[in-house]
Scaffold this active site. Structure first.
Site, PDB file in Angstrom:
ATOM      1  N   ASP A 199       0.998  -3.459   6.380  1.00 13.42           N
ATOM      2  CA  ASP A 199       1.746  -2.223   6.183  1.00 13.42           C
ATOM      3  C   ASP A 199       2.378  -1.711   7.472  1.00 13.42           C
ATOM      4  O   ASP A 199       3.455  -1.115   7.446  1.00 13.42           O
ATOM      5  CB  ASP A 199       0.817  -1.164   5.584  1.00 13.42           C
ATOM      6  CG  ASP A 199       0.282  -1.596   4.230  1.00 13.42           C
ATOM      7  OD1 ASP A 199       1.089  -2.076   3.408  1.00 13.42           O
ATOM      8  OD2 ASP A 199      -0.924  -1.481   3.989  1.00 13.42           O
ATOM      9  N   HIS A 243      -5.382  -0.498  -3.542  1.00 12.01           N
ATOM     10  CA  HIS A 243      -4.578  -0.419  -2.315  1.00 12.01           C
ATOM     11  C   HIS A 243      -3.089  -0.550  -2.642  1.00 12.01           C
ATOM     12  O   HIS A 243      -2.265   0.266  -2.210  1.00 12.01           O
ATOM     13  CB  HIS A 243      -5.040  -1.535  -1.373  1.00 12.01           C
ATOM     14  CG  HIS A 243      -4.239  -1.683  -0.120  1.00 12.01           C
ATOM     15  ND1 HIS A 243      -4.742  -1.405   1.128  1.00 12.01           N
ATOM     16  CD2 HIS A 243      -2.954  -2.097   0.098  1.00 12.01           C
ATOM     17  CE1 HIS A 243      -3.817  -1.625   2.039  1.00 12.01           C
ATOM     18  NE2 HIS A 243      -2.718  -2.060   1.445  1.00 12.01           N
ATOM     19  N   GLU A 244      -2.746  -1.566  -3.416  1.00 11.10           N
ATOM     20  CA  GLU A 244      -1.340  -1.809  -3.755  1.00 11.10           C
ATOM     21  C   GLU A 244      -0.790  -0.726  -4.680  1.00 11.10           C
ATOM     22  O   GLU A 244       0.372  -0.337  -4.572  1.00 11.10           O
ATOM     23  CB  GLU A 244      -1.183  -3.184  -4.394  1.00 11.10           C
ATOM     24  CG  GLU A 244      -1.296  -4.331  -3.418  1.00 11.10           C
ATOM     25  CD  GLU A 244      -0.253  -4.271  -2.324  1.00 11.10           C
ATOM     26  OE1 GLU A 244       0.901  -3.877  -2.608  1.00 11.10           O
ATOM     27  OE2 GLU A 244      -0.568  -4.606  -1.182  1.00 11.10           O
ATOM     28  N   HIS A 260       0.415   2.300  -2.802  1.00 13.19           N
ATOM     29  CA  HIS A 260       1.773   2.089  -2.291  1.00 13.19           C
ATOM     30  C   HIS A 260       2.810   2.373  -3.375  1.00 13.19           C
ATOM     31  O   HIS A 260       3.759   3.138  -3.183  1.00 13.19           O
ATOM     32  CB  HIS A 260       1.957   0.628  -1.842  1.00 13.19           C
ATOM     33  CG  HIS A 260       1.295   0.276  -0.559  1.00 13.19           C
ATOM     34  ND1 HIS A 260       1.488   0.983   0.600  1.00 13.19           N
ATOM     35  CD2 HIS A 260       0.447  -0.740  -0.248  1.00 13.19           C
ATOM     36  CE1 HIS A 260       0.788   0.417   1.574  1.00 13.19           C
ATOM     37  NE2 HIS A 260       0.146  -0.620   1.090  1.00 13.19           N
TER      38      HIS A 260
END
Length: 410
Positions: free
Chosen positions: A186, A66-67, A70
């Protein structure tokens, strides 16, 4: 405090110390929660522990993905990522020059912010789909006969199905929940991008962080009465918002500051020939816990109070500072950015850095106190013009506003 675990795509990955506590807490929750939301009742106990830890670990891996989504998208926009610090339900991506306009451009911020939730939703559907393909269910686990002996392969299959369901469901919840406009989720980053059009990046972050904290408190109160998982998540969100707020403030306040600007130049040193017993008295007299060690004016190591704790009192009269000191000197140059020095302290778990010039001569020492003093001073002396393009005009005295109007007319 955080420690580095890996580097992926050139991005250093750190884990905050609180992650270990939360990791164990989630593993414990999986262990005591009954089917299909946990593994309570699974025997033998070791198998239950293994599945509980595996569920927590797999969720950590998906959180890392997930990170990374980004950060990788951010790097494609030319934004340098200095590192990612992971918590359990989120992370901090330290970006270079956070006040740069391109960092808060709404269109880019929106895409970067949504990359993580989208990846979590896709991973959630993937795990649930895998559960359906293997066991014929999306939700929970396949029903099995109660007459089957505990420890049989059918029971093991059921536990694997629960594992897939938990990781899939948690990722779906994470993806959907992150879209909410609450910092540090987010959606909150999108809110910050919108606020940054009226205020500075730091001020926008402060407002978004306070919004996130208020939301977390309300969610924790609701969770206490209805769902303890919700309360647990609220606690983490509050901690994450506070930590990221501190990280952004630190980055902002140390921008364009070098080690030479804030270091202590008048450094007290000890000679490596000094007896450890004399060093103990030396510490009491000078009231500092650590010192650079020199020999003929050259730095050869460092010594702290902790280094001599392991030496009994009888030996202290026979041993010298050279016998007790650390020879691996962690140092920086005066021109090193203060933020880089701050990160070096965190990575090496030290409270001070020796400052050496180009000739390896002692130029000073940088402590956490020096850094915190610089941050607090710059915070208190920040120009009001940093608070936004219209702030100065709104807060000018009436006579100054009239002068500006006369200038505009002329």
């Amino acid at each position: 405090m955080a420690f580095k675990i890996a580097t992926i795509k050139g991005i250093p990955i750190y884990i905050h110390m609180t992650f270990l506590l939360v990791f164990l807490l989630f593993a414990f929750m999986f262990d005591i929660t009954r089917f299909p939301y946990g593994f309570a009742g699974v025997e033998p106990a070791m198998l239950r522990y293994i599945f509980s830890v595996a569920a927590a670990f797999l969720f950590f891996v998906t959180l890392l993905i997930h990170e990374l989504c980004h950060s990788i998208l951010a790097t494609s926009y030319g934004i340098k990522i200095q590192g990612i610090t992971l918590f359990f339900f989120g992370g901090v991506s330290m970006m270079e020059n956070p006040k740069d306009e391109k960092m808060v451009e709404p269109s880019k911020e929106l895409k970067i912010a949504l990359a993580g939730p989208l990846s979590s939703i896709i991973l959630g559907l993937l795990f649930l789909g895998l559960n359906y393909a293997a066991f014929g269910v999306f939700y929970g686990a396949p029903l099995i006969s109660g007459s089957i002996m505990i420890g049989s392969w059918d029971i093991l299959y059921r536990d694997i199905s629960v594992l897939l369901f938990l990781v899939g469901a948690l990722n779906l919840i994470l993806g959907i929940f992150n879209i909410l406009p609450v910092y540090p989720m987010d959606g909150g980053r999108v809110l910050r991008a919108w606020l940054a059009k009226r205020y500075s990046f730091q001020k926008a972050t402060e407002i978004a962080v306070q919004t996130g904290k208020i939301f977390s408190v309300v969610m924790a109160i609701v969770g206490i009465f209805f769902n303890l998982w919700l309360a647990l998540l609220a606690v983490f969100l509050y901690i994450s918002a506070a930590e990221e707020g501190k990280a952004v403030k630190t980055t902002f306040m140390l921008e364009n500051v070098t080690v030479g600007d804030i270091m202590t130049k008048n450094v007290i040193t000890v000679d490596e020939s000094m007896k450890v017993s004399d060093f103990v008295n030396f510490v009491f007299q000078n009231k500092h816990p650590g010192y650079p060690v020199t020999h003929n004016g050259v730095v050869t190591g460092t010594i702290t109070v902790d280094d001599i704790k392991r030496i009994n009192e009888a030996e202290r009269y026979a041993l010298t500072v050279k016998d007790a000191m650390k020879t691996d000197v962690i140092s920086v140059a005066p021109e090193t950015p203060a933020l880089d020095a701050f990160e070096k302290m965190n990575v090496n778990f030290v409270g001070r850095l020796v400052v050496l010039d180009a000739g390896k001569n002692l130029a000073g020492i940088l402590s956490r106190t020096d850094l915190m003093t610089a941050i607090n001073l710059r915070s208190s002396l920040t120009d009001t013009s940093n608070l936004g393009p219209d702030y100065s005009k709104k807060n000018k005295p009436a006579d100054e506003k009239d002068k500006d109007q006369d200038k505009n007319k002329s």
